[in-house]
Design an enzyme around this catalytic site. Structure first.
Site, PDB file in Angstrom:
ATOM      1  N   TRP A  73       4.899  -5.408   3.536  1.00 50.55           N
ATOM      2  CA  TRP A  73       5.454  -5.725   2.211  1.00 50.55           C
ATOM      3  C   TRP A  73       6.877  -5.157   2.152  1.00 50.55           C
ATOM      4  O   TRP A  73       7.084  -3.975   2.472  1.00 50.55           O
ATOM      5  CB  TRP A  73       4.551  -5.062   1.164  1.00 50.55           C
ATOM      6  CG  TRP A  73       4.916  -5.294  -0.265  1.00 50.55           C
ATOM      7  CD1 TRP A  73       5.242  -6.461  -0.872  1.00 50.55           C
ATOM      8  CD2 TRP A  73       4.937  -4.289  -1.299  1.00 50.55           C
ATOM      9  NE1 TRP A  73       5.463  -6.264  -2.209  1.00 50.55           N
ATOM     10  CE2 TRP A  73       5.283  -4.933  -2.492  1.00 50.55           C
ATOM     11  CE3 TRP A  73       4.693  -2.923  -1.333  1.00 50.55           C
ATOM     12  CZ2 TRP A  73       5.401  -4.269  -3.700  1.00 50.55           C
ATOM     13  CZ3 TRP A  73       4.797  -2.241  -2.529  1.00 50.55           C
ATOM     14  CH2 TRP A  73       5.151  -2.921  -3.707  1.00 50.55           C
ATOM     15  N   ASP A 113      -2.956   1.137   1.505  1.00 54.89           N
ATOM     16  CA  ASP A 113      -2.445   0.418   0.342  1.00 54.89           C
ATOM     17  C   ASP A 113      -3.492  -0.646   0.010  1.00 54.89           C
ATOM     18  O   ASP A 113      -3.693  -1.588   0.774  1.00 54.89           O
ATOM     19  CB  ASP A 113      -1.091  -0.209   0.686  1.00 54.89           C
ATOM     20  CG  ASP A 113      -0.469  -0.913  -0.508  1.00 54.89           C
ATOM     21  OD1 ASP A 113      -1.138  -0.988  -1.576  1.00 54.89           O
ATOM     22  OD2 ASP A 113       0.676  -1.408  -0.399  1.00 54.89           O
ATOM     23  N   LYS A 165      -3.795  -7.435  -9.526  1.00 56.28           N
ATOM     24  CA  LYS A 165      -4.306  -8.731  -9.075  1.00 56.28           C
ATOM     25  C   LYS A 165      -5.763  -8.915  -9.496  1.00 56.28           C
ATOM     26  O   LYS A 165      -6.118  -9.931 -10.080  1.00 56.28           O
ATOM     27  CB  LYS A 165      -4.210  -8.851  -7.554  1.00 56.28           C
ATOM     28  CG  LYS A 165      -3.042  -8.130  -6.920  1.00 56.28           C
ATOM     29  CD  LYS A 165      -1.752  -8.899  -6.989  1.00 56.28           C
ATOM     30  CE  LYS A 165      -0.615  -8.011  -6.508  1.00 56.28           C
ATOM     31  NZ  LYS A 165       0.628  -8.671  -6.302  1.00 56.28           N
TER      32      LYS A 165
END
Ligand code: LMR
Length: 397
Positions: A130, A211, A246
């Site tokens: 990311w 993560d 999310k």
């Protein structure tokens, strides 16, 4: 003083959404930032979240400060969600935790903690990762390096190269891993590979930092935690950052958590005090509302069940769109075999499109994807997928 300030480059993900908003072309499509949209193109308010908010509004909550590390009840609910209620680390009180503003906030607290407590440590990032990961550690003054992860020609995890790199990492460094739904590739380790990675990390003496932003988007709430749990062996140490952007569709509430698993309860207390110290000088204490929603849902059997159903529906829709995209690319006559996209997990598909092709999609067709070729499959709908495939055909041929 400000006259001498040079402009910073646009963010490679959120900068695209800003450009998208300013694009006057009516047929524009945003497949860049990782935000789920339903089949009508809307980012839904989950029904379980709506119900939790009704309940919270009806109870007269105070708006006084939370503790520095946030709500202890919420942190405990997150630990149970991630590790399972029966986990030994919970019973042994080996966990320090904080409610953080999103998963990014959790990563930044982790980065500040690493800087404060392990000043010599380097954080190892997957190649690719990311794009905000290097920024977060750089901002905290923590050096980063990369390890091999993705075998592009094979569209697979390069497990051999990854394990070899972990074997050479200096003890005391930090190994950042994506808990599931690797961003941007969508390629995750299999359960046996997770075991190999956990063994390699333990042998090297590196601290795993997971993560965990997409729990529930690959296979299921519990299944997606299996890789992370593999690291949580008796006495083993771990940092984990959860996000509920999310899986609760709570993007703008900024709700996440940092968990630090220490070898003993005493060590966890000391780590908690260091976490609190870095939070106090950063944002003092977290915002309450998003975490209240998550806590309400996770602690109510009915809402919890409803939530799991809503996560499953989002996951199923994304997987359905993966298949539709592969079919639409074939129907449009795009050369090559894109079936690898159906094996990728989570919101994203790493398409293999080049920077030039990505630029042409934006400039010629008003379709926005990330420069790395990452497509947000969760932004595709039955009514735009054929058009997207046709535009991809035009930029690749
Ligand atoms: C993404 O990768 O698109 C998301 O994690 C959103 C973000 O903050 O970049």
């Amino acid at each position: 003083m400000f006259e001498s300030v040079a402009a910073a480059p646009a963010d490679p993900i959120l900068g695209l959404t800003a450009a998208f908003r300013g694009d006057p072309r009516p047929a524009k499509i945003n497949l860049s930032v990782g935000v789920y949209q339903d089949e009508t193109g809307k980012t839904p308010l989950l029904a379980c979240v709506h119900e939790a908010e009704q309940r919270l509004a009806a109870s007269s909550g105070s708006k006084s400060y939370l503790p520095i590390s946030g709500s202890a009840e919420y942190c405990a609910a997150v630990a149970e969600l991630v590790l399972g209620t029966e986990h030994e680390a919970i019973a042994a009180k080996r966990i320090a935790a904080a409610q953080t503003p999103g998963g990014t906030g959790g990563l930044r607290v982790a980065a500040d903690l690493i800087h404060a407590t392990f000043p010599g440590a380097t954080v190892w990032l997957s190649e690719p990762t990311w794009p905000n990961h290097p920024n977060i550690f750089a901002a905290a003054g923590v050096p980063t390096k990369t390890y091999p992860y993705f075998d592009a020609p094979g569209n697979r995890l390069d497990i051999e190269a990854m394990l070899a790199a972990i074997g050479k990492m200096p003890a005391g460094d930090v190994l950042l891993l994506h808990g599931c739904c690797h961003n941007p590739t969508g390629v995750d380790p299999t359960p046996p590979q997770w075991k190999q990675i956990a063994d390699a990390a333990a042998n090297a003496g590196v601290l795993p930092l997971l993560d965990f932003a997409y729990q529930g988007f690959a296979e299921g709430i519990t299944e997606d935690a299996a890789g992370l749990v593999e690291f949580c062996r008796p006495g083993a140490e771990l940092l984990a950052c959860s996000s509920f952007s999310k899986n609760f569709s709570l993007y703008n509430e900024r709700v996440g958590a940092l968990l630090a698993i220490a070898p003993t309860a005493e060590a966890a207390c000391a780590v908690q005090s260091q976490i609190n110290k870095v939070i106090r000088s950063n944002y003092s204490n977290p915002p309450a509302h998003g975490a209240q929603i998550v806590n309400t849902v996770l602690r109510d059997a009915e809402l919890r069940q409803q939530w799991e159903g809503e996560v499953a529906a989002m996951r199923d829709r994304i997987n359905g769109m993966r298949t539709s995209l592969v079919e639409a690319l074939a129907d449009a006559g795009v050369p090559g075999d894109y079936s690898f996209m159906t094996r990728q997990r989570g919101m994203f598909s790493f398409s293999g499109l080049t920077k030039d092709q990505v630029a042409k999609l934006k400039d010629d067709h008003a379709i926005y994807i990330v420069g790395s070729g990452r497509i947000n499959v969760a932004g595709l709908t039955p009514s735009n997928v054929a058009h997207v495939a046709e535009c991809i055909r035009q930029v690749v041929t």
